[in-house]
Motif scaffolding. Structure first.
Motif, PDB file in Angstrom:
ATOM      1  N   SER A 139      26.626  23.825  30.702  1.00 48.49           N
ATOM      2  CA  SER A 139      26.037  22.773  29.880  1.00 48.49           C
ATOM      3  C   SER A 139      26.609  21.417  30.278  1.00 48.49           C
ATOM      4  CB  SER A 139      26.237  23.058  28.392  1.00 48.49           C
ATOM      5  OG  SER A 139      27.584  23.202  28.103  1.00 48.49           O
ATOM      6  N   GLU A 140      27.871  21.395  30.721  1.00 57.78           N
ATOM      7  CA  GLU A 140      28.433  20.173  31.311  1.00 57.78           C
ATOM      8  C   GLU A 140      27.596  19.729  32.488  1.00 57.78           C
ATOM      9  OE1 GLU A 140      31.154  18.370  31.078  1.00 57.78           O
ATOM     10  OE2 GLU A 140      31.785  19.355  29.245  1.00 57.78           O
ATOM     11  N   TYR A 141      27.197  20.711  33.234  1.00 57.85           N
ATOM     12  CA  TYR A 141      26.452  20.464  34.447  1.00 57.85           C
ATOM     13  C   TYR A 141      25.104  19.846  34.137  1.00 57.85           C
ATOM     14  CZ  TYR A 141      26.176  21.360  39.322  1.00 57.85           C
ATOM     15  OH  TYR A 141      26.127  21.196  40.664  1.00 57.85           O
ATOM     16  N   GLY A 142      24.447  20.390  33.118  1.00 59.70           N
ATOM     17  CA  GLY A 142      23.194  19.808  32.658  1.00 59.70           C
ATOM     18  C   GLY A 142      23.399  18.391  32.175  1.00 59.70           C
ATOM     19  N   PHE A 143      24.481  18.175  31.444  1.00 57.73           N
ATOM     20  CA  PHE A 143      24.810  16.829  30.952  1.00 57.73           C
ATOM     21  C   PHE A 143      24.933  15.857  32.115  1.00 57.73           C
ATOM     22  CE2 PHE A 143      28.156  13.681  30.133  1.00 57.73           C
ATOM     23  CZ  PHE A 143      27.648  13.030  29.024  1.00 57.73           C
ATOM     24  N   GLY A 144      25.696  16.261  33.145  1.00 54.48           N
ATOM     25  CA  GLY A 144      25.892  15.407  34.314  1.00 54.48           C
ATOM     26  C   GLY A 144      24.571  15.053  34.979  1.00 54.48           C
ATOM     27  N   ALA A 145      23.687  16.045  35.091  1.00 55.91           N
ATOM     28  CA  ALA A 145      22.408  15.809  35.761  1.00 55.91           C
ATOM     29  C   ALA A 145      21.568  14.812  34.983  1.00 55.91           C
ATOM     30  CB  ALA A 145      21.651  17.125  35.924  1.00 55.91           C
TER      31      ALA A 145
ATOM     32  N   MET B  46      12.979  15.672  29.755  1.00 54.58           N
ATOM     33  CA  MET B  46      14.286  15.686  30.403  1.00 54.58           C
ATOM     34  C   MET B  46      15.085  16.918  29.993  1.00 54.58           C
ATOM     35  SD  MET B  46      15.322  12.894  32.277  1.00 54.58           S
ATOM     36  CE  MET B  46      16.433  11.552  31.930  1.00 54.58           C
ATOM     37  N   PHE B  47      14.914  17.329  28.726  1.00 51.96           N
ATOM     38  CA  PHE B  47      15.682  18.480  28.250  1.00 51.96           C
ATOM     39  C   PHE B  47      15.323  19.735  29.030  1.00 51.96           C
ATOM     40  CE2 PHE B  47      16.257  22.094  25.307  1.00 51.96           C
ATOM     41  CZ  PHE B  47      17.637  22.024  25.234  1.00 51.96           C
ATOM     42  N   THR B  48      14.005  20.001  29.102  1.00 56.54           N
ATOM     43  CA  THR B  48      13.591  21.233  29.777  1.00 56.54           C
ATOM     44  C   THR B  48      13.672  21.097  31.295  1.00 56.54           C
ATOM     45  OG1 THR B  48      12.114  21.671  27.952  1.00 56.54           O
ATOM     46  CG2 THR B  48      11.754  22.948  29.947  1.00 56.54           C
ATOM     47  N   GLY B  49      13.209  19.945  31.787  1.00 54.12           N
ATOM     48  CA  GLY B  49      13.061  19.797  33.225  1.00 54.12           C
ATOM     49  C   GLY B  49      14.358  19.521  33.944  1.00 54.12           C
ATOM     50  N   LEU B  50      15.308  18.865  33.276  1.00 54.66           N
ATOM     51  CA  LEU B  50      16.536  18.500  33.972  1.00 54.66           C
ATOM     52  C   LEU B  50      17.743  19.226  33.384  1.00 54.66           C
ATOM     53  CD1 LEU B  50      17.010  16.695  36.351  1.00 54.66           C
ATOM     54  CD2 LEU B  50      17.553  14.827  34.807  1.00 54.66           C
ATOM     55  N   PHE B  51      17.955  19.046  32.075  1.00 52.93           N
ATOM     56  CA  PHE B  51      19.156  19.623  31.479  1.00 52.93           C
ATOM     57  C   PHE B  51      19.176  21.145  31.615  1.00 52.93           C
ATOM     58  CE2 PHE B  51      21.794  21.399  28.226  1.00 52.93           C
ATOM     59  CZ  PHE B  51      22.911  20.584  28.244  1.00 52.93           C
ATOM     60  N   MET B  52      18.122  21.796  31.071  1.00 53.57           N
ATOM     61  CA  MET B  52      18.103  23.259  31.099  1.00 53.57           C
ATOM     62  C   MET B  52      17.970  23.775  32.527  1.00 53.57           C
ATOM     63  SD  MET B  52      18.809  24.253  28.199  1.00 53.57           S
ATOM     64  CE  MET B  52      18.614  26.018  28.373  1.00 53.57           C
ATOM     65  N   ASP B  53      17.230  23.023  33.346  1.00 61.06           N
ATOM     66  CA  ASP B  53      17.035  23.446  34.719  1.00 61.06           C
ATOM     67  C   ASP B  53      18.368  23.515  35.466  1.00 61.06           C
ATOM     68  OD1 ASP B  53      15.133  24.014  36.869  1.00 61.06           O
ATOM     69  OD2 ASP B  53      15.963  22.184  37.754  1.00 61.06           O
TER      70      ASP B  53
END
Lengths: 275, 194
Positions: A139-145, B46-53
């Motif tokens: 989830s950190e990784y998602g945050f960074g992205a 952004m949530f589905t396409g970037l964060f969760m991805d």
């Protein structure tokens, strides 16, 4: 490293002087091992050695075995695309997975009976620990992205590009981006993907070998591992069952010593020209 | 303004992590909060396409490593091997050297290319036994492992096959260290841990 050890030694002496002991009310403690006879230390160290050695072996063997990429066609009804995987990207992961499997099997070969008795309970604890640590970091990784995709991030990256000295520019850019994304490798990839051209041009202009650039980039990437939201720090605390409050101070001290070392390296380079 | 949003999200996440809230819950809150302030319409995409991805991408690559690492650490502990090694190291070097030996084991493993995350799982049972036997407070274990695993071998020594040392080679040419074999066999994925 010497500074780090000195610091830890100093903390240990202080704790000893205060008669603090190991501590009470702890979570995630390893189970007490009650057996009349301990294993031979050479056998006991073997699984650890196997992991290190097999990891190296697999890293060398896997690319030879599979080549650059591997693809297969799954056997399902209808038309399907072949599944293609790029080996260079996953060879290291496969290697460490294989090495760990060998390590686990080694333990079973030498102490199967002892382990099997408690394996059901033990493996449940291991699975929940692994889940927690992996999802935390993910989830950190998602945050960074997400953060790296925001316009404000671009402002920061561009502002950092204005620092004149090429090495210090590189060190600060990589460190800052790693800190913002909460991930050393994530920050470094972003920094280098966006700016490697500029960095290399700067290096040539200033006559600095790329080796120095490489060293500074990779060391600086670990700099903001210092921050409390870093994936590695969170994993470390989750596995040991401690909290930021109890242990973060020491992690901070240790990692900050290293971050300063980056600037020492830059100084040494300018003073002596040695990489 | 955009700039403040990024810093704000970062500070918020650091603060909650430090206070001991779960990052699993608050990383999306912090990230999506920042997106909401920048462009409210982009929150869901952004949530589905970037964060969760990205999150799922990390799990796809690294969950098996975490899982096997944890099981390995567990069987080492259950078999009594960690205790046996600790006992003989303490016999050999004395309890004052507990921390040094943990630092060295971490350094050797990471320099051998074992992922930092695995090192944490594998070394923890040793460290816990050793610190208990030497009466060193448990709260010093993370700092000790960090010194061995996160600092020197991760990126300072030339030739370490850890990901942080590999990424720049895909951009700035010099191979990691002077071992030509490692450059070709090392991980080149730019999306990785730590």
């Amino acid at each position: 490293m010497v500074c780090g050890l000195t610091y830890l030694e100093w903390m240990r002496r202080r704790a000893l002087a205060a008669n603090e002991g190991y501590g009470t009310n702890l979570v995630n403690e390893p189970a007490a091992f009650e057996h009349e006879k301990l294993a031979n230390p050479w056998i006991a160290i073997l699984p650890l050695v196997m992991v290190g050695v097999m990891n190296k072996v697999f890293t060398n063997v896997i690319p030879d075995l599979y080549g650059k990429e591997v693809s297969f066609i799954p056997a399902v009804i209808g038309t399907v695309k072949p599944v293609v995987q790029n080996i260079s990207g996953i060879a290291a992961i496969w290697a460490v997975e294989g090495a760990l499997l060998v390590g686990i099997l080694t333990v079973f070969v030498f102490a199967g009976k002892t382990v099997l008795g408690q394996f059901a309970e033990g493996s449940k604890a291991a699975v929940s620990g692994a889940l927690l640590a992996a999802i935390n970091t993910a989830s950190e990784y998602g945050f960074g992205a997400v953060i790296a995709a925001l316009p404000g991030f671009l402002v920061i990256a561009n502002a950092l590009g204005a620092i004149p000295n090429p090495l210090i520019n590189e060190a600060i850019t990589v460190t800052a981006l790693a800190g913002i994304t909460g991930s050393a490798s994530g920050g470094m990839s972003i920094a280098l993907a966006a700016m490697s051209e500029t960095f290399i041009a700067n290096a040539h202009a200033a006559g600095i070998p790329l080796e120095v650039f490489h060293r500074v980039a990779s060391m600086a990437s670990g700099g903001m591992d210092t921050l409390p939201h870093n994936g590695a720090v969170i994993t470390l605390l989750a596995v040991t069952g401690l909290t930021h409050k109890q242990s973060y101070k020491d992690i901070f001290a240790i990692t900050i010593i290293k971050t300063l070392a980056v600037f020492v390296i830059i100084g040494v380079y300018y003073a002596t020209g040695i990489v | 303004m955009d700039f403040l949003i990024v810093l704000g999200a970062l500070c918020f996440l650091m603060f909650v992590a430090y206070r001991g809230y779960s990052v699993i819950l608050f990383a999306p809150v912090a990230a999506m909060g920042a997106v909401l302030l920048t462009d409210p319409g982009m929150v869901a995409p952004m949530f589905t396409g970037l964060f969760m991805d990205k999150m799922v991408g990390f799990v796809k690559n690294y969950f098996p490593v975490f899982l096997l690492g944890a099981v390995f650490g567990k069987v080492i502990e259950l078999s009594g091997f960690s205790k046996a090694i600790v006992a003989s190291v303490i016999n050999l070097l004395g309890p004052q050297r507990a921390m040094l030996s943990i630092v060295l084991v971490c350094a050797i493993l990471t320099y051998g290319g074992v992922s930092l995350f695995v090192v944490v799982f594998a070394v923890y049972p040793f460290a816990a036994e050793m610190f208990k036997a030497s009466r060193i407070p448990k709260r010093l274990i993370p700092g000790t492992i960090a010194l061995g695993a996160f600092t020197i071998t991760m990126d300072a020594l030339p030739g370490t096959p850890q990901i942080q040392n590999i990424i720049p080679t895909t951009f700035s040419r010099p191979r990691p260290g002077r071992h030509p074999g490692w450059a070709s066999s090392a991980p080149c994925s730019s999306w990785s841990a730590a």
